[in-house]
Design an enzyme around this catalytic site. Structure first.
Site, PDB file in Angstrom:
ATOM      1  N   GLU A 180      -8.689  -3.588   7.125  1.00 44.18           N
ATOM      2  CA  GLU A 180      -9.151  -4.937   7.448  1.00 44.18           C
ATOM      3  C   GLU A 180      -7.971  -5.724   7.991  1.00 44.18           C
ATOM      4  O   GLU A 180      -6.836  -5.536   7.542  1.00 44.18           O
ATOM      5  CB  GLU A 180      -9.683  -5.682   6.216  1.00 44.18           C
TER       6      GLU A 180
ATOM      7  N   HIS B  14      -4.981  -3.839   3.854  1.00 44.12           N
ATOM      8  CA  HIS B  14      -5.640  -4.990   4.453  1.00 44.12           C
ATOM      9  C   HIS B  14      -4.566  -6.020   4.800  1.00 44.12           C
ATOM     10  O   HIS B  14      -3.806  -6.438   3.923  1.00 44.12           O
ATOM     11  CB  HIS B  14      -6.674  -5.572   3.504  1.00 44.12           C
TER      12      HIS B  14
ATOM     13  N   GLU C 147     -10.649  -3.252  -2.013  1.00 44.70           N
ATOM     14  CA  GLU C 147      -9.646  -4.110  -2.684  1.00 44.70           C
ATOM     15  C   GLU C 147      -9.785  -4.019  -4.200  1.00 44.70           C
ATOM     16  O   GLU C 147     -10.089  -5.007  -4.873  1.00 44.70           O
ATOM     17  CB  GLU C 147      -9.796  -5.554  -2.192  1.00 44.70           C
TER      18      GLU C 147
END
Length: 447
Positions: free
Chosen positions: A256, A227, A161
């Protein structure tokens, strides 16, 4: 923060145009056939077989002692892969090269594809203490020796991220630079890059610029990771986002996702169904040990595989779940692939010390009954010694930890036989023989 997905025809044309410069799938496959590689928008293993990630995330950086059992447990539950949290040392305790090598060995022993990720980049530009992708690449460069030769088993996720909701406008250029540095340094692994906006790409920065990043990779061996949390709370949003990649021949993974989150309620059913329909990989967050109010993201309670949470049961046993859809990587199908295996061993370490500098001659004796082919010797300097150069082995130092690995002419140790190598270095204070040695993970006796 949540945003509604919108049409971006112009951006799609830009992606398509950038892909025209990419080599054909056959060319890309030939270039990277020694390991994982991308062909025709798909992740392929070293055998050229399609591979779809079906696994979990494990927070090794915070729970390093849990890793060996965690990998065994997720494999037993049907996973074919695991994404492992590493730390560069900028925000959390550094995951050293020797530890990384041990993680890879455990992944291989459990026939799991290992996705390694540098976590200290999380929320860069918004989160205090987060570091840049450039800093993450600095870290990866220190791991090159530990990762060399593992391209068939390991994917490298450059930074978790890598931007929050500020500064994400530089994601494209910064990611291109990061990929270029990795290739210039000689990394042939498949590289995975995360989206900005805490991984959720609500600004569509990754979606609309992925083609440029892929085309800028000289190996054409980059996979994109989204994600999916609160931004992806409807099937329409999930399907639209993933379809944008697959329709353009760009490899995408859900790196994720969870079944709940503080920023909204992700639609995990839609995520898993869409991933199965499109042949897209997914990795659930996370095995165990979540805190800070997101304990509901634990798949297992207290790292106990016999106590799966509702989320864990959904991920492993539900419709489109891991047990139903995971297929082991083709590189493992011919039998166990543990990497170099442990062996009975004895070490002779002869030290010649001249005060501020020293030589060490090391002999490894195979005291077992089978030949060792390919070896890794780990030990720790007892004081302030610094390794300079080695002969008949490749050696690297991280802190006090030293790892020596074979050269092609010293890789085989027959039963009852020996190999020797040496190195020199500098020292301050008292010099002494290291207290213990391990050969391919097995503790050796010392002479």
């Amino acid at each position: 923060m949540r945003r509604t997905l919108a049409t971006a025809a112009g951006a799609l044309l830009a992606i398509a145009a950038s892909l025209l410069t990419a080599p054909s799938p056959a060319q890309a496959e030939t270039r990277a056939a020694s390991g994982f590689h991308v062909g025709a928008g798909r992740l392929l293993d070293a055998n050229g077989e399609d591979f779809v990630l079906r696994g979990v995330n494990h927070a090794h950086a915070w729970y390093p002692t849990r890793t060996p059992q965690a990998l065994k447990d997720v494999k037993a539950l049907g996973a074919n892969s695991v994404r492992v949290v590493l730390a560069t040392g900028d925000r959390w305790t550094r995951t050293e090269a020797a530890d990384v090598a041990a993680i890879v060995t455990e992944c291989r022993r459990n026939r799991l594809v290992c996705v390694l990720e540098a976590h200290d980049t999380t929320g860069y530009g918004e989160q205090a203490g987060a570091v840049s992708l450039a800093r993450a690449v600095d870290y990866w460069l220190t791991l090159k020796d530990a990762l060399r030769g593992q391209e068939k088993y390991v994917l490298l996720n450059l930074g978790n991220e890598p931007y929050g909701n500020s500064g994400y406008q530089t994601w494209t250029a910064d990611t291109q630079k990061a990929v270029a540095r990795m290739r210039d340094a000689g990394f042939d692994h498949t590289l995975m890059v995360d989206a900005p906006n805490w991984g959720q790409d609500w600004t569509f920065t990754m979606r609309d610029n992925a083609g440029k990043v892929f085309a800028a990779d000289p190996a054409r061996n980059t996979v994109f990771s989204i994600h999916m949390y609160g931004v992806f709370d409807t099937a329409a949003e999930v399907n639209d986002y993933l379809n944008r990649f697959t329709s353009q021949g760009l490899p995408i993974v859900v790196g994720e996702f969870g079944n709940a989150h503080s920023d909204g309620d992700p639609d995990e059913d839609a995520i898993m169904a869409a991933a199965q329909r499109l042949g897209v990989g997914y990795l659930g967050w996370s095995w165990s040990g979540n805190g800070g109010g997101v304990e509901y993201l634990d798949l297992a309670t207290g790292f106990d595989a016999s106590r799966l949470t509702d989320w864990g049961r959904r991920l492993f046993d539900g419709s489109h779940g891991i047990r139903q859809t995971a297929r082991e990587a083709g590189v493992f199908t011919s039998g166990p692939d543990d990497g170099p295996t442990g062996a009975a061993c004895a070490i002779t370490y002869r030290l010649s010390d001249w005060g501020t500098w020293f030589n060490a001659d090391v002999t490894i004796r195979n005291t077992g009954t089978t030949t060792v082919k390919g070896w890794r010797l780990d030990f720790a300097f007892p004081g302030e010694q610094r390794l300079n150069q080695a002969w008949n082995a490749r050696a690297a130092q991280q802190g006090r930890q030293v790892r020596a690995t074979d050269e092609s002419w010293t890789e085989t140790i027959p039963a009852g036989g020996t190999v020797s190598f040496g190195f020199n270095g500098s020292s301050t204070g008292t010099n002494a023989v290291p207290a213990s040695f391990t050969l391919n993970g097995a503790v050796c006796t010392t002479n």
